[in-house]
Design a protein around this motif. Structure first.
Motif, PDB file in Angstrom:
ATOM      1  N   LYS A  51      -4.961  75.973-105.019  1.00 28.61           N
ATOM      2  CA  LYS A  51      -5.711  76.924-105.854  1.00 28.61           C
ATOM      3  C   LYS A  51      -7.167  76.511-106.066  1.00 28.61           C
ATOM      4  O   LYS A  51      -7.983  77.323-106.489  1.00 28.61           O
ATOM      5  CB  LYS A  51      -5.074  77.016-107.249  1.00 28.61           C
ATOM      6  CG  LYS A  51      -3.858  77.912-107.340  1.00 28.61           C
ATOM      7  CD  LYS A  51      -3.305  77.906-108.759  1.00 28.61           C
ATOM      8  CE  LYS A  51      -4.246  78.427-109.824  1.00 28.61           C
ATOM      9  NZ  LYS A  51      -4.392  79.879-109.873  1.00 28.61           N
ATOM     10  N   ARG A  53      -7.815  74.298-108.380  1.00 32.59           N
ATOM     11  CA  ARG A  53      -7.781  74.378-109.847  1.00 32.59           C
ATOM     12  C   ARG A  53      -8.098  73.023-110.469  1.00 32.59           C
ATOM     13  O   ARG A  53      -7.616  71.997-109.993  1.00 32.59           O
ATOM     14  CB  ARG A  53      -6.362  74.806-110.249  1.00 32.59           C
ATOM     15  CG  ARG A  53      -6.060  74.850-111.743  1.00 32.59           C
ATOM     16  CD  ARG A  53      -4.639  75.380-111.901  1.00 32.59           C
ATOM     17  NE  ARG A  53      -4.118  75.293-113.243  1.00 32.59           N
ATOM     18  CZ  ARG A  53      -3.625  76.366-113.888  1.00 32.59           C
ATOM     19  NH1 ARG A  53      -3.622  77.547-113.331  1.00 32.59           N
ATOM     20  NH2 ARG A  53      -3.109  76.217-115.083  1.00 32.59           N
ATOM     21  N   SER A 139      -0.861  81.454-111.719  1.00 35.28           N
ATOM     22  CA  SER A 139      -1.123  82.647-110.925  1.00 35.28           C
ATOM     23  C   SER A 139      -1.532  82.221-109.509  1.00 35.28           C
ATOM     24  O   SER A 139      -2.206  81.209-109.321  1.00 35.28           O
ATOM     25  CB  SER A 139      -2.217  83.471-111.592  1.00 35.28           C
ATOM     26  OG  SER A 139      -3.314  82.641-111.930  1.00 35.28           O
ATOM     27  N   ASN A 141      -3.656  82.744-107.192  1.00 32.19           N
ATOM     28  CA  ASN A 141      -4.981  83.117-106.708  1.00 32.19           C
ATOM     29  C   ASN A 141      -5.823  81.864-106.562  1.00 32.19           C
ATOM     30  O   ASN A 141      -5.506  80.821-107.144  1.00 32.19           O
ATOM     31  CB  ASN A 141      -5.656  84.059-107.711  1.00 32.19           C
ATOM     32  CG  ASN A 141      -5.651  83.477-109.111  1.00 32.19           C
ATOM     33  OD1 ASN A 141      -4.605  83.390-109.741  1.00 32.19           O
ATOM     34  ND2 ASN A 141      -6.797  83.038-109.588  1.00 32.19           N
ATOM     35  N   SER A 147      -6.352  87.470-110.856  1.00 32.48           N
ATOM     36  CA  SER A 147      -4.967  87.144-110.531  1.00 32.48           C
ATOM     37  C   SER A 147      -4.373  88.199-109.601  1.00 32.48           C
ATOM     38  O   SER A 147      -4.758  89.361-109.652  1.00 32.48           O
ATOM     39  CB  SER A 147      -4.141  87.048-111.812  1.00 32.48           C
ATOM     40  OG  SER A 147      -4.645  86.000-112.609  1.00 32.48           O
ATOM     41  N   GLU A 176      -1.449  88.420-117.021  1.00 34.80           N
ATOM     42  CA  GLU A 176      -0.516  87.332-117.284  1.00 34.80           C
ATOM     43  C   GLU A 176       0.153  87.456-118.658  1.00 34.80           C
ATOM     44  O   GLU A 176      -0.350  88.120-119.556  1.00 34.80           O
ATOM     45  CB  GLU A 176      -1.228  85.973-117.200  1.00 34.80           C
ATOM     46  CG  GLU A 176      -1.934  85.713-115.897  1.00 34.80           C
ATOM     47  CD  GLU A 176      -3.327  86.309-115.874  1.00 34.80           C
ATOM     48  OE1 GLU A 176      -3.648  87.173-116.727  1.00 34.80           O
ATOM     49  OE2 GLU A 176      -4.094  85.917-114.980  1.00 34.80           O
TER      50      GLU A 176
HETATM   51 MG    MG Z   1      -4.390  81.931-113.712  1.00 31.24          MG
END
Ligand code: MG
Ligand code: TXA
Length: 338
Positions: A51, A53, A139, A141, A147, A176
């Motif tokens: 991700k 992230r 999520s 993405n 998302s 979400e």
């Molecule tokens: Mg998210």
């Protein structure tokens, strides 16, 4: 790596991949999630990499039963049991104190709590039950992008980075889940979603809403000053009052670039739309607008090059709080002003 698309009747093959520590995206009623064995630290850390992230942001633990939660969380309070009985499977994520040493720091971000969720999607509940392990579920993405509400959004962001995607068509809610923190003295909403404050209060009494990120009335000093999330490449501007759309269209018509507008049919049908403006319908009401918000932002990102996306605002109350929370972040807090 080739990313395989699984049909709903192929969950067994997808469950096998999860057990082997691979990443598999899965459908839920809110948005698509990125699954990995929550008990496998290496698998969970691969989720952050796929991700892009930040690794200090903890992951949701997705389960197929309350028994699965009890293996990791401290004994459930009566209030928590009531929440689960009322809203699970469904769009409520519950933060609970953990039994020490049960889930890795990669999943919890080093907190002594974890966020648990049982989504309302038969295929995914079967996927998790078949794998026999809880799966992490952020999520699916690329971090910072809207998302995914369709399998093709997941494919666009993560093709080649994950082993598979279970495709069960479009998600229903579109944003979400609501997150409620039940590890604090007063239950606190950390993120608004389809389950509203009023619905929660009916079941467990007073809850505190953490309004910190909602900010519909906050005006930033410059575009992009606020933290951006769910953001397409174009600048999103919130149009708070339906009557302001005429002024927005007048401004748009004077631009040399293409401009986008996302609004409900009731607004679009009365709008005189300049030639350089492309419209995207958000359907009839707040429900359909929530369902279509991220898909619309992605549409403008991928299929047309617009400079600005004017997007209809709604009342920031009840179900509208979830929509406005995401829209506000997509816009970086920017509102259209005449
Ligand atoms: Mg998210
Ligand atoms: O609807 C959903 O919840 C979707 C679908 C796929 O299930 N999942 C989702 O996950 O939105 P994610 O990771 O994008 O958002 C989870 C949020 C994060 O913002 C994270 O900071 C917060 O939950 N979170 C996770 N564990 C937490 C904890 N122990 N305490 C407080 N917040 C936590």
């Amino acid at each position: 790596m080739e990313t395989k698309i699984f049909k709903p009747n192929e969950v067994e093959a997808a469950a096998k991949l999860l057990k082997q520590g691979e990443l598999v995206a899965f459908p839920t009623e809110t948005v698509y999630g990125l699954g990995a064995d929550a008990t496998n630290e290496k698998a969970a850390s691969n989720v952050y990499a796929a991700k892009g992230r930040p690794s200090d942001n903890p992951l949701i633990v997705t389960v197929s039963s309350t028994e699965m939660v009890e293996q990791y969380a401290q004994p459930l309070s009566e209030q928590v049991k009531r929440l689960m009985a009322t809203f699970w499977p469904g769009s409520l994520t519950i933060v609970l104190p953990l039994r020490p040493g049960t889930l890795s720091k990669t999943v919890t971000g080093g907190l002594d709590t974890a966020a648990f969720r049982m989504p309302k999607n038969e295929v995914t509940l079967k996927l998790i039950a078949t794998a026999g392990i809880p799966i992490v579920g952020p999520s699916a993405n690329t971090s910072g992008k809207p998302s995914p509400t369709l399998a093709k959004h997941v494919f666009h962001d993560l093709n080649g980075k994950i082993a598979g995607i279970v495709d069960d068509g479009p998600t229903q809610v579109g944003v979400e889940s609501t997150i409620i923190d039940m590890s604090t003295k007063t239950p606190t909403i950390l993120r608004p979603g389809a389950v509203t404050v009023a619905e929660l209060e009916e079941v467990i009494g007073d809850v505190k809403a953490d309004h910190h990120h909602v900010g519909a009335n906050e005006t930033p000093k410059a575009p992009g000053m606020k933290y951006k999330h769910y953001a397409p490449s174009a600048q999103v501007e919130i149009v708070d009052h339906i009557t302001d759309f005429d002024a927005a269209m007048a401004w748009a018509g004077a631009q040399n670039e293409a401009i986008g507008v996302m609004a409900t049919d009731g607004v679009l049908k009365n709008l005189s739309v300049p030639a350089n403006v492309e419209t995207y319908s958000l359907g009839e009401d707040i429900q359909s607008a929530t369902h279509l918000l991220f898909a619309g932002l992605r549409h403008f990102d991928l299929e047309s090059e617009v400079k600005v996306i004017f997007t209809e605002g709604f009342d920031n109350t009840g179900f509208g709080a979830a929509y406005m929370n995401r829209l506000d972040k997509s816009a970086g807090g920017v509102h259209f002003s005449k």
